[in-house]
Scaffold this motif. Sequence first.
Motif, PDB file in Angstrom:
ATOM      1  N   ASN A  89       0.883  -1.446  -0.057  1.00  0.00           N
ATOM      2  CA  ASN A  89       0.011  -0.131  -0.034  1.00  0.00           C
ATOM      3  C   ASN A  89       0.747   0.885   0.306  1.00  0.00           C
ATOM      4  OD1 ASN A  89      -2.520  -2.144   0.076  1.00  0.00           O
ATOM      5  ND2 ASN A  89      -2.048  -1.588   2.089  1.00  0.00           N
ATOM      6  N   GLY A  91       0.321   5.791  -0.462  1.00  0.00           N
ATOM      7  CA  GLY A  91       0.052   6.461  -0.695  1.00  0.00           C
ATOM      8  C   GLY A  91       0.682   8.123  -1.306  1.00  0.00           C
ATOM      9  N   ALA A 115       0.794   8.858  -5.174  1.00  0.00           N
ATOM     10  CA  ALA A 115       0.816   7.954  -4.766  1.00  0.00           C
ATOM     11  C   ALA A 115       0.957   6.472  -5.433  1.00  0.00           C
ATOM     12  CB  ALA A 115      -0.801   7.562  -4.740  1.00  0.00           C
ATOM     13  N   GLU A 156      -4.616   6.854  -1.354  1.00  0.00           N
ATOM     14  CA  GLU A 156      -4.520   6.133  -0.984  1.00  0.00           C
ATOM     15  C   GLU A 156      -4.281   4.039  -2.506  1.00  0.00           C
ATOM     16  OE1 GLU A 156      -3.877   2.624   2.365  1.00  0.00           O
ATOM     17  OE2 GLU A 156      -3.407   4.837   2.940  1.00  0.00           O
TER      18      GLU A 156
END
Length: 405
Positions: A89, A91, A115, A156
């Motif tokens: 993940n 962001g 991102a 994100e």
Amino acid sequence: MARSNIYAGLEIGTSKICVVVGEVKKDGAIKILGVGQAPSRGIRKGEIVDFDIAQTCLNDALLRAEDRSDVMIRNVFLGVSGAHIESLNNGGVYRLPSDQSTITEDDLEDVREIACNVDIPQNHVFLHRIARKYGVDGQEQVRSLIGRPAERVEAEFHIIHGVRSRVQNSIRLVRQIPLEVEDVVFLPLAASQVALNKDAKQGGALLIDFGGGTADYVLYVDGMLTASGCVPLGGDHITNDISMCFQIPHARCERLKVEEGSAIFEGVDPSEMLKVDDENGMYVGEIERAMLNEVIHLRTREILERVRERVEEHLPKLGAGVFLTGGVSLMRGIDVVARDVFGVRVTRTGSSPQGGATATYENPCYSGPIGLIRYAQLMDSEKPWLSPFAKLGRRMVEMFSSWTM
């Protein structure tokens, strides 16, 4: 094949190659027009090791799907898996120009770019860049961003990537049939579109696609894709353990596992014996049922614990629990072992009911390829959970920029 609302999903798995042809109705329901499958040969742990043999199997599955659906297949959505696939993940924040007070589409594109600007291994390629959430001036805001007053926009994304050459190999196999690849999809991501409903994703759900060579998973928290990956162990490893323990041919061990085996060995009478026949049906000996089940239990538990290690930090958020799909999820007792490993509710699930000739296919073995049909529909309707980066054209440039056939 008609392009408008008929799609074909292709799974090249360790145990089977499966082609599903489905039609998406105006109300969003999927009608399965035909399914063709063939045993996988030349494939190990979801990866191609012998092109010629694998191509023969793929062609057999394709011809069966075309015959049963009465559709000439020219394009497919290709499901992939394998231990080489990783995720993260990431962001990013974009600050609006000083002379601008509201968010535009260009601003959203800029924050997406920021991102998704992450370093991955040089030999990897992006498979998916999926929006998890957006924020405005520090406050989470998923919808209606354009036109909203703001100073900065946050985003994100969940990013899935894999080894370029291995993804290319799957595409190459399909193109040599010849078929065109509409998109390349991480298979459990597709399966989650039919095996998990909106409430499950919102409540927190871990989907494990337990196949012959791998245990692939995707995890949702608050409706957002939060983690994904692959453990390079599956049902074939359980079968191999049985073969090694009892010195029985592999094909017979597969039958023992499916027909007689269970992942639960406690409480089984230690004196209960199972007769073992050879491939010709001739009696060759006996084995203890309790020992067979213990062998199955140990490997099954190991695989599930490997998945747990990957998602440990998210376990308290799994309000909807763990969902098991894939062929191995049909094994007796696997839900009991999974409940013990994860400590949450466990559900065995297939694809949700579809229209058409589906009586055979509403089971865990077909969640992946049927999910590819739903994924194709979502791509065409540009649902918000899909990033614009997922469009195939841009990804094909990435995948093939350093490769020629």
